[in-house]
Scaffold this motif. Structure first.
Motif, PDB file in Angstrom:
ATOM      1  N   LEU A  14       0.814  -1.117   0.002  1.00 28.70           N
ATOM      2  CA  LEU A  14      -0.303   0.147  -0.049  1.00 28.70           C
ATOM      3  C   LEU A  14       0.897   1.075   0.144  1.00 28.70           C
ATOM      4  O   LEU A  14       1.441   1.447   0.946  1.00 28.70           O
ATOM      5  CB  LEU A  14      -0.741   0.208   1.061  1.00 28.70           C
ATOM      6  N   TYR A 328      -7.189   3.159   2.654  1.00 34.58           N
ATOM      7  CA  TYR A 328      -7.512   2.033   1.750  1.00 34.58           C
ATOM      8  C   TYR A 328      -9.104   1.830   1.669  1.00 34.58           C
ATOM      9  O   TYR A 328      -9.866   2.197   2.704  1.00 34.58           O
ATOM     10  CB  TYR A 328      -7.109   0.513   2.421  1.00 34.58           C
ATOM     11  N   PHE A 333      -5.962   1.527  -2.704  1.00 31.61           N
ATOM     12  CA  PHE A 333      -5.566   2.200  -1.891  1.00 31.61           C
ATOM     13  C   PHE A 333      -5.158   3.798  -2.607  1.00 31.61           C
ATOM     14  O   PHE A 333      -5.265   3.839  -3.555  1.00 31.61           O
ATOM     15  CB  PHE A 333      -4.320   1.880  -1.335  1.00 31.61           C
TER      16      PHE A 333
END
Length: 408
Positions: A14, A328, A333
């Motif tokens: 992420l 997220y 994300f």
């Protein structure tokens, strides 16, 4: 401490952290085999609009090559497209450490957790059709899920279910590392996670968990009566015009492709994982794609071209992850303005993101997932590239699950 597969099905990046498709075609820009490893080449086929100019291109070449050498990455493909400014497509290093075959801008790679963007898109299309609701409990579709009456499809897609990640189970890790060509079934991998208590109440916090996406894959199959791979092919890949992206049944891998290298082995030694079976990752990380398709997909998924505006808004309603700068949503994300996902599976890492503010796209493909100084190699490359081309929107440290949990 050696990383385990649980930590990396898909690069926890992420950012900021089955039907076989046709074999990828080879564009006329293929680099001759005589090109020395590490010299790199620029992909004219994927950069028809002209480059970013000699000065910026030279800075990018140096930034990418410096990271490649310092992090020990065998090969990198980096692509950046910035409307009105130009583009940059570059390959450097080797696709095969044994033969010295150079990395090129064409060919397929395993995309790991980027698969989640395809699975969730298929799910959200069912939402648009009124066939499921995001706040439906998973127990309505799949039996035997711990606390399934209180865990919703939304909780699963936004990584807030509280289910224990099957990729963190020691038995799973041992079974996968000992037999990486083994075929796993979805219910089989979920059972590893069900051995453990849930980690928190549904919706209470964020925890990256591949069990969530496997369950969503089963929901799609239950509602449609079709295999997940077929649903994704007919309802996502074809409408999006992605001809070289596929969901393999087992270890299928269209040619050409670079060899992949990992240290996710029983003794931590480096192995060639090219032909390992990704079935254990299934809806969470088994898919394959190439530079051309990922470039197109970045904008499709970030702007919601296949979904209604209302459903896309639900998807992009991101929540904090506990990692500064990164939030997220539903299988996607946002970090420092970039929207998309990254992927990591033994031997390969990818990043596919879109920057709405500049309508810019970045795609990275690497043939290793071996960390450097505790960071995913794709994160290091992404940070270096965006530091040059979008200094106000630098791809930052990815969300990283605890060492006992695998990957984003």
């Amino acid at each position: 401490m050696r990383r385990t597969p649980s930590r990396r099905l898909f690069a926890a990046a992420l950012l900021v952290a089955s039907v076989l498709a046709p074999t990828a075609t080879v564009p006329a820009t293929a680099v001759p085999a005589s090109v020395p490893a590490g010299s790199g080449h620029h992909g004219g086929e994927e950069c028809r609009d002209g480059g970013l100019g000699p000065e910026l291109t030279a800075r990018l070449d140096k930034a990418v090559e410096d990271v490649r050498v310092q992090a020990g990455i065998p090969g990198i493909v980096a692509g950046v497209w910035m409307p009105g400014k130009g583009c940059y497509v570059h390959a450097t290093g080797v696709a095969d450490k044994v033969t010295g075959r150079p990395m090129t801008t064409y060919g397929s790679v395993r995309i790991g957790s980027e698969t989640k963007t395809f699975t969730v898109t298929a799910l959200l299309k069912l939402v648009d059709e009124g066939r499921i609701g995001l706040d439906d409990p998973i127990s309505r579709y799949v039996d035997g899920v711990p606390n399934g009456d209180n865990i919703t499809l939304r909780h699963l897609a936004e990584m807030r279910s509280g289910l224990f990640p099957y990729t963190s189970d020691p038995g799973f890790i041992q079974d996968l590392e000992s037999h990486p060509t083994r075929q796993f079934a979805p219910h089989e991998v979920l059972a590893y996670g069900y051995r453990h208590n849930n980690t928190f109440a549904p919706g209470a916090q964020f925890e990256y968990c591949n069990s969530n996406l496997v369950l969503l894959g089963l929901v799609i199959e239950k509602v449609t009566g079709r295999r997940l791979a077929d649903v994704i092919d007919s309802r996502v890949l074809r409408p999006a015009g992605l001809r070289e992206t596929l969901f393999p049944h087992a270890a299928e891998f269209p040619e050409p492709h670079p060899r992949g290298y990992t240290d996710q082995t029983p003794d931590g030694s480096v192995a060639d994982s090219t032909d390992w079976n990704p079935s254990w990752a299934w809806a969470a990380g088994a898919m394959i794609s190439d530079l051309h398709d990922l470039r197109h997909w970045a904008k499709v998924v970030a702007t919601g071209e296949l979904l209604s505006p209302e459903t896309q808004a639900e998807r992009l309603r991101t929540l904090p992850t506990g990692f500064p700068g990164t939030s997220y949503g539903l299988g996607i994300f946002e970090t420092n303005g970039w929207i998309g996902h990254n992927g990591s599976i033994p031997g390969y890492e990818t990043v596919t993101v879109y920057l709405p503010a500049q309508k810019a796209t970045m795609v990275l493909m690497l043939n290793t997932d071996i960390q450097s100084a505790g960071e995913e190699p794709s994160t290091l490359v992404a940070r270096a590239v965006t530091g040059v081309v979008t200094p106000n929107n630098v791809y930052d440290r990815p969300v990283r699950p605890p060492l006992s949990d695998p990957t984003l």
